[in-house]
Design an enzyme around this catalytic site. Structure first.
Site, PDB file in Angstrom:
ATOM      1  N   LYS A  21      28.950  37.717 -44.407  1.00  0.00           N
ATOM      2  CA  LYS A  21      28.189  38.534 -45.357  1.00  0.00           C
ATOM      3  C   LYS A  21      28.289  37.922 -46.745  1.00  0.00           C
ATOM      4  O   LYS A  21      28.918  36.892 -46.937  1.00  0.00           O
ATOM      5  CB  LYS A  21      28.698  39.967 -45.349  1.00  0.00           C
TER       6      LYS A  21
HETATM    7  C1  LIG Z   1      28.330  42.366 -39.551  1.00  0.00           C
HETATM    8  C2  LIG Z   1      27.786  43.689 -39.247  1.00  0.00           C
HETATM    9  C3  LIG Z   1      28.606  44.737 -38.820  1.00  0.00           C
HETATM   10  C4  LIG Z   1      30.073  44.545 -38.528  1.00  0.00           C
HETATM   11  O1  LIG Z   1      30.838  44.194 -39.637  1.00  0.00           O
HETATM   12  P1  LIG Z   1      32.392  43.859 -39.444  1.00  0.00           P
HETATM   13  O2  LIG Z   1      32.939  43.924 -40.833  1.00  0.00           O
HETATM   14  O3  LIG Z   1      32.465  42.476 -38.873  1.00  0.00           O
HETATM   15  O4  LIG Z   1      32.971  44.864 -38.544  1.00  0.00           O
HETATM   16  C5  LIG Z   1      28.035  45.972 -38.615  1.00  0.00           C
HETATM   17  N1  LIG Z   1      26.721  46.183 -38.804  1.00  0.00           N
HETATM   18  C6  LIG Z   1      25.891  45.199 -39.206  1.00  0.00           C
HETATM   19  C7  LIG Z   1      24.441  45.494 -39.417  1.00  0.00           C
HETATM   20  C8  LIG Z   1      26.393  43.916 -39.424  1.00  0.00           C
HETATM   21  O5  LIG Z   1      25.561  42.934 -39.781  1.00  0.00           O
END
Ligand SMILES: *Cc1c(COP(=O)(O)O)cnc(C)c1O
Length: 402
Positions: A195
């Site tokens: 992210k």
């Molecule tokens: C990456 C992501 C998650 C999960 O995030 P984590 O921090 O890895 O648990 C959940 N929802 C969406 C839309 C994502 O892109």
């Protein structure tokens, strides 16, 4: 910190271009060193500081830091009161954690189709699958593209349904001029390195509801009535109770220290990505059968994932284009997954056909985009896409340039 100077070769022919790369450096390293020197490594003062700073940046009253966005989604459904046997409307077109969250509380995810342009849930799509057992909707700002939350919030409020925003990808994205997340009852964020803003692993819940924040804060630490900070503050620690079945979803001060540095750079990160996305847009303008995702009406995306849809006029299909890019040392990625097509959901009943979801998941790819890619890196990728789209014209272009 000059990103270009630090990584001057990202654009050179033959140099590998990755789809994503976190923007971290010496400031994060110093912040971590300070935490280690302090001797307080697990959840402590840095986490509390990060929560306050993040909530303030997102224009909400409370932030509750947790170990991941997946943990945040789980706790969001618990505090929203979702019960076993309830239905939770989710997009299938999302990372699988969105669809898994209802199952953690014994509820059933009900898949709604998404808008074929933005890839996000729409109020019409959600209305189609609502039922008497629906107690929550999870709307996703997919790839950082802000979802049209306002009409959804109205629909949910009218029916007493909780609206959870999975803003995992959307830190720094704006909706109607405010940070995404403010229009929902509660929002979940991710700080995974894939992210925009990273803490290594980590997540956050944000909400204006004091009781929800307070309960989530307890649930993340086994529902202990006394926090580690309170315990530490007195030599004779107060007796603690465990008020309900909780979890260990804590973030550490090491992670929060990284997050505080990253948060200070958020604006710069978003501006840079939007500028690089604009370079892509210019460089790929007019390529037949190639559509780049854009800001939706009322929204400004962080372009965490700049995806392109491959239409019929493009000479290659999505996977062949990925192969062509890989042959040039460029690592793009297939677009967003569809949870209902995974073995974990095989045989899961569908209430409506997921036409847009299936089209987008088959035809989209995510183009490389990261802070240090630079304009030259973007132009190298765009050039490779252009040549794949029109091999002959591409060669002519090349000769002109050399
Ligand atoms: C990456 C992501 C998650 C999960 O995030 P984590 O921090 O890895 O648990 C959940 N929802 C969406 C839309 C994502 O892109």
């Amino acid at each position: 910190m000059s990103a270009e100077a630090g990584h001057p070769t990202a654009h050179l022919d033959g140099e590998r271009i990755n789809v994503m790369k976190p923007w971290v450096g010496v400031e994060e390293a110093h912040a971590v060193a300070e935490v280690i020197a302090s001797g307080w490594l697990a959840q402590g003062p840095r986490v509390a500081e990060f929560e306050r700073a993040f909530a303030s940046a997102q224009d909400v009253a409370y932030g509750v830091a947790v170990s991941s966005c997946t943990a945040a989604l789980h706790l969001a459904l618990v505090v929203a009161g979702v019960q076993p046997g309830d239905e939770v409307v989710v997009p299938s077109f999302s990372f699988i954690a969105t669809a898994n969250a209802p199952r953690y509380v014994g509820a059933e995810p009900v898949f709604a189709d998404v808008d074929p342009v933005t890839g996000n849930l729409t109020v019409a799509g959600v209305a189609q699958v609502l039922g008497p057992r629906t107690t929550a909707v999870i709307v996703v700002d997919q790839g950082g593209i802000p979802a049209d939350v306002e009409p959804l919030a109205e629909l949910c409020a009218a029916r007493g349904i909780a609206l959870v925003e999975d803003a995992a990808c959307a830190v720094g994205s704006l909706y109607l001029g405010r940070p995404v997340g403010v229009g929902a009852d509660i929002a979940a964020w991710s700080f995974h390195p894939r992210k925009l803003l990273t803490t290594g692993e980590g997540g956050m819940l944000t909400t204006d509801r004091a009781e929800w924040a307070e309960r989530a804060r307890r649930l993340r630490q086994h529902s202990a009535s006394v926090s580690a900070a309170e315990r530490h503050a007195s030599l004779r620690a107060p007796a603690e109770r465990y008020t309900e079945i909780g979890f260990n979803y804590r973030m550490t001060d090491v992670q929060a220290a990284i997050g505080l540095v990253q948060l200070g750079r958020l604006q710069e990160m978003v501006e840079r990505r939007r500028a690089l996305a604009a370079v892509y847009r210019d460089a790929l303008d007019g390529v037949p059968g190639l559509r780049l995702v854009e800001d939706p009406p009322g929204g400004a995306a962080n372009f965490q994932s700049l995806w392109a849809e491959i239409g019929d006029e493009f000479p290659l299909d999505r996977d062949a284009l990925l192969d062509a890019l890989a042959a040039e040392g460029i690592s793009a990625r297939p677009g967003i997954m569809a949870a209902h097509l995974e073995p974990a959901f095989s045989g899961w009943p569908l209430r409506v056909p997921l036409t847009a979801t299936e089209r987008l998941t088959a035809r989209t790819l995510i183009l490389p985009l990261y802070h240090e890619l630079g304009e030259a890196g973007v132009l190298r990728v765009a050039d490779a896409v252009r040549r794949a789209s029109a091999p002959v014209a591409g060669h002519a272009r090349r000769e002109v340039r050399t």
